[in-house]
Design an enzyme around this catalytic site. Structure first.
Site, PDB file in Angstrom:
ATOM      1  N   GLY A 189       8.315  13.345  38.115  1.00 14.69           N
ATOM      2  CA  GLY A 189       9.621  14.017  38.180  1.00 14.69           C
ATOM      3  C   GLY A 189       9.995  14.494  39.569  1.00 14.69           C
ATOM      4  CE  LYS A 207      15.394  18.230  49.459  1.00 18.67           C
ATOM      5  NZ  LYS A 207      14.171  17.554  48.996  1.00 18.67           N
TER       6      LYS A 207
HETATM    7  N1  LIG Z   1      13.502  16.699  40.351  1.00 21.76           N
HETATM    8  C1  LIG Z   1      13.301  17.497  41.378  1.00 21.76           C
HETATM    9  O1  LIG Z   1      12.166  17.749  41.788  1.00 21.76           O
HETATM   10  C2  LIG Z   1      14.457  18.133  42.082  1.00 21.76           C
HETATM   11  C3  LIG Z   1      14.198  19.145  43.022  1.00 21.76           C
HETATM   12  C4  LIG Z   1      15.263  19.747  43.706  1.00 21.76           C
HETATM   13  C5  LIG Z   1      16.541  19.345  43.446  1.00 21.76           C
HETATM   14  N2  LIG Z   1      16.771  18.358  42.522  1.00 21.76           N
HETATM   15  C6  LIG Z   1      18.165  17.989  42.269  1.00 21.76           C
HETATM   16  O2  LIG Z   1      18.493  18.411  40.968  1.00 21.76           O
HETATM   17  C7  LIG Z   1      19.452  17.524  40.412  1.00 21.76           C
HETATM   18  C8  LIG Z   1      18.916  16.973  39.111  1.00 21.76           C
HETATM   19  O3  LIG Z   1      17.697  16.327  39.356  1.00 21.76           O
HETATM   20  P1  LIG Z   1      16.738  15.869  38.165  1.00 21.76           P
HETATM   21  O4  LIG Z   1      15.453  15.523  38.809  1.00 21.76           O
HETATM   22  O5  LIG Z   1      16.763  16.862  37.063  1.00 21.76           O
HETATM   23  O6  LIG Z   1      17.464  14.517  37.734  1.00 21.76           O
HETATM   24  P2  LIG Z   1      17.432  13.807  36.309  1.00 21.76           P
HETATM   25  O7  LIG Z   1      17.917  12.432  36.515  1.00 21.76           O
HETATM   26  O8  LIG Z   1      16.121  14.033  35.637  1.00 21.76           O
HETATM   27  O9  LIG Z   1      18.517  14.660  35.490  1.00 21.76           O
HETATM   28  C9  LIG Z   1      19.902  14.519  35.641  1.00 21.76           C
HETATM   29  C10 LIG Z   1      20.487  14.487  34.230  1.00 21.76           C
HETATM   30  O10 LIG Z   1      21.893  14.522  34.320  1.00 21.76           O
HETATM   31  C11 LIG Z   1      22.394  13.676  33.291  1.00 21.76           C
HETATM   32  N3  LIG Z   1      23.769  13.310  33.622  1.00 21.76           N
HETATM   33  C12 LIG Z   1      24.210  12.373  34.482  1.00 21.76           C
HETATM   34  N4  LIG Z   1      25.550  12.321  34.495  1.00 21.76           N
HETATM   35  C13 LIG Z   1      25.964  13.258  33.606  1.00 21.76           C
HETATM   36  C14 LIG Z   1      27.242  13.694  33.171  1.00 21.76           C
HETATM   37  N5  LIG Z   1      28.363  13.150  33.635  1.00 21.76           N
HETATM   38  N6  LIG Z   1      27.301  14.678  32.253  1.00 21.76           N
HETATM   39  C15 LIG Z   1      26.174  15.226  31.767  1.00 21.76           C
HETATM   40  N7  LIG Z   1      24.936  14.865  32.139  1.00 21.76           N
HETATM   41  C16 LIG Z   1      24.848  13.882  33.048  1.00 21.76           C
HETATM   42  C17 LIG Z   1      21.435  12.505  33.256  1.00 21.76           C
HETATM   43  O11 LIG Z   1      21.494  11.836  32.024  1.00 21.76           O
HETATM   44  C18 LIG Z   1      20.102  13.216  33.478  1.00 21.76           C
HETATM   45  O12 LIG Z   1      19.492  13.588  32.264  1.00 21.76           O
HETATM   46  C19 LIG Z   1      19.725  16.482  41.505  1.00 21.76           C
HETATM   47  O13 LIG Z   1      20.813  16.909  42.277  1.00 21.76           O
HETATM   48  C20 LIG Z   1      18.457  16.516  42.324  1.00 21.76           C
HETATM   49  O14 LIG Z   1      18.658  16.086  43.660  1.00 21.76           O
HETATM   50  C21 LIG Z   1      15.770  17.754  41.843  1.00 21.76           C
HETATM   51  N1  LIG Z   2      13.337  14.130  45.360  1.00 23.47           N
HETATM   52  C1  LIG Z   2      13.201  15.400  45.981  1.00 23.47           C
HETATM   53  C2  LIG Z   2      13.327  16.498  44.980  1.00 23.47           C
HETATM   54  C3  LIG Z   2      13.316  17.884  45.603  1.00 23.47           C
HETATM   55  O1  LIG Z   2      14.452  18.126  46.345  1.00 23.47           O
HETATM   56  C4  LIG Z   2      11.860  15.474  46.656  1.00 23.47           C
HETATM   57  O2  LIG Z   2      11.002  14.638  46.355  1.00 23.47           O
HETATM   58  O3  LIG Z   2      11.669  16.338  47.497  1.00 23.47           O
END
Ligand SMILES: NC(=O)c1ccc[n+]([C@@H]2O[C@H](COP(=O)([O-])OP(=O)(O)OC[C@H]3O[C@@H](n4cnc5c(N)ncnc54)[C@H](O)[C@@H]3O)[C@@H](O)[C@H]2O)c1
Ligand SMILES: N[C@@H](CCO)C(=O)O
Ligand code: NA
Length: 430
Positions: A189, A207
């Site tokens: 993840g 970032k």
């Molecule tokens: N995963 C990480 O470690 C992490 C860390 C920091 C920031 N982020 C940020 O957080 C955000 C989410 O990341 P994630 O890892 O949870 O991604 P993810 O792909 O697991 O989750 C995103 C979810 O949004 C849903 N989605 C997409 N379009 C949609 C819509 N129109 N309406 C409703 N739902 C919709 C998708 O189906 C998916 O389940 C991103 O901006 C990512 O850059 C992620």
């Molecule tokens: N994809 C990003 C999530 C956290 O911002 C990372 O690996 O650092």
């Protein structure tokens, strides 16, 4: 005194981060209410796939119509964890227009449209918080915006992408292949929906743009950030690094020029000495050094990616935004008053490790050294290893401008005796 009427929260996206946000909102509900001064209620969850079973989430709250959810008018805070530019951008501005403040983890969107989003929030009198967007759980945005608001930050340097740090760490410590390590980071993840954003350095560049903007009170766009990914880092590069007592990390470096009149921001792989604290940042951890006039050097370290760590930062923002709402206050908006120009990569000054394949015959070393001298790049060390009439030449330079180094490499490529430039890697952290 506790307000009994709950603050209503809409969650957009219920993936890796969103599902953890929902879980913690439920399991920590009483503590959150006590810290905020009012209960917080999950009032709606926008998803793309409604049939999926989501543990702990009342199916009645689930909708596929994110737009209708943010337009409801009774929502106090929208948490955007969908990612990407659209529809996230429109959903956020629509949320502002319909009375909600926003917490987001979306670095891609903030790096591209942060100024416009801050302006939209200010116009509607709402908050826009995004601690989770940079370095996951690590408190970094708030310390820069608030704790260091009285100081002058000169440099921000660190590892801000968990996925690539995980991959590089695996390649270095276990000899794992690139693809195998990337697959594991994705399964855990850490990676973006399209991991190209991680491995090609776009995520770290986003970032860096956010950090540089906040640190230097100036507007830094994604296009202003020099970006090189880590897909071309090889096992041979790690072997060279080890030969120098170094390892390789993907770094984000934001610097104020010595005269203070401009700034630079860049992301690229770099060799750093094993004795440097960044060399010991393992797995998906991140670490960021902040150097400022009065405080000196500060180090921020912790989990940089993953559902629960990122949700921790989102929840912290949720509490802050809710407190503001109840207190009739507002968080800080954009601070770009310094309006410093962002210089190009050519003006960055650092050291270089250059690996050349050359003919193993008399005079080659002198020829190569002359090219460096002609471009004003001073050599620190040279190591030569020969076999079968060919040799590999490893040159480490003293500090030089990137423009001078690029000129040197171009000229080296034109020499008959230089068969190829096997790798160029910057050396940082010394
Ligand atoms: N995963 C990480 O470690 C992490 C860390 C920091 C920031 N982020 C940020 O957080 C955000 C989410 O990341 P994630 O890892 O949870 O991604 P993810 O792909 O697991 O989750 C995103 C979810 O949004 C849903 N989605 C997409 N379009 C949609 C819509 N129109 N309406 C409703 N739902 C919709 C998708 O189906 C998916 O389940 C991103 O901006 C990512 O850059 C992620
Ligand atoms: N994809 C990003 C999530 C956290 O911002 C990372 O690996 O650092
Ligand atoms: Na953070």
């Amino acid at each position: 005194m506790m307000r009994t009427r709950p603050l209503k929260v809409a969650l957009l996206g219920c993936g890796v981060v969103g599902s953890e946000v929902a879980r913690i909102m439920t399991t920590h509900a009483d503590d959150l209410a006590a810290r905020i001064g009012a209960p917080v209620e999950l009032a709606g969850v926008a998803v793309r796939r409604p049939d999926r079973v989501r543990a702990g989430i009342d199916p009645a709250l689930v909708t596929t119509d994110a737009t209708a959810l943010v337009k409801r008018g009774d929502i106090d805070v929208v948490i955007e964890v969908i990612g990407g530019i659209e529809p996230a951008r429109t959903l956020i501005t629509t949320a502002f227009e319909h009375g909600a403040s926003v917490v987001s983890a979306n670095k891609a969107l903030l790096a591209q449209d942060g100024a416009a989003l801050h302006a939209a929030a200010a116009e509607q009198g709402r908050d826009l918080y995004y601690e989770a967007a940079v370095a996951g759980a690590i408190p970094l945005i708030r310390p820069l915006r608030e704790s260091l608001a009285g100081d002058k930050v000169n440099r921000v340097l660190g590892i801000v992408n968990g996925t690539t740090n995980f991959i590089l760490d695996k390649m270095d410590s276990t000899g794992a292949g690139y693809q195998e390590a990337l697959d594991e980071a994705t399964a855990l993840g850490y990676a973006e929906a399209d991991p190209t954003a991680d491995v090609e350095g776009f995520d770290a560049a986003a970032k860096a743009a956010i950090l540089a903007g906040i640190a230097f009170h100036t507007r830094v766009r994604l296009d202003d950030v020099h970006r090189e990914g880590m897909t071309e880092v090889t096992a041979a590069d790690f072997a060279s690094a080890r030969g120098m007592g170094c390892t390789i990390k993907l770094l984000a470096i934001c610097e104020r020029a010595v005269d203070g009149a401009s700034v630079t921001a860049r992301v690229h792989p770099a060799m750093i000495p094993l004795s440097h604290p960044l060399a010991n940042v393992r797995g998906a951890y991140n670490a960021v050094f902040v150097e400022s006039d009065a405080a000196g050097q500060l180090m921020f370290y912790g989990p940089g990616a993953g559902g629960a760590p990122t949700a921790s930062a989102v929840l912290g923002d949720l509490v802050a935004v809710c407190r503001n709402k109840l207190g009739g206050a507002h968080g800080f908006g954009e601070s770009a008053y310094a309006a410093l120009p962002v210089s190009s990569m050519g003006e960055v000054v650092t050291r270089y490790h250059i690996s050349l394949d050359v003919a193993d015959k008399p005079g080659v070393l002198a020829q190569v050294a002359t090219v460096f001298a002609e471009h004003g790049v001073s050599i620190d060390t040279v190591r030569q290893q020969g076999k079968d009439g060919e040799a590999s030449l490893v040159v480490v330079t003293h500090r030089a401008s990137d423009a001078a180094l690029q000129g040197t490499v171009e000229a080296l490529r034109t020499l008959d005796t230089v068969r190829g430039v096997a790798s160029i890697m910057r050396v940082e952290g010394e």
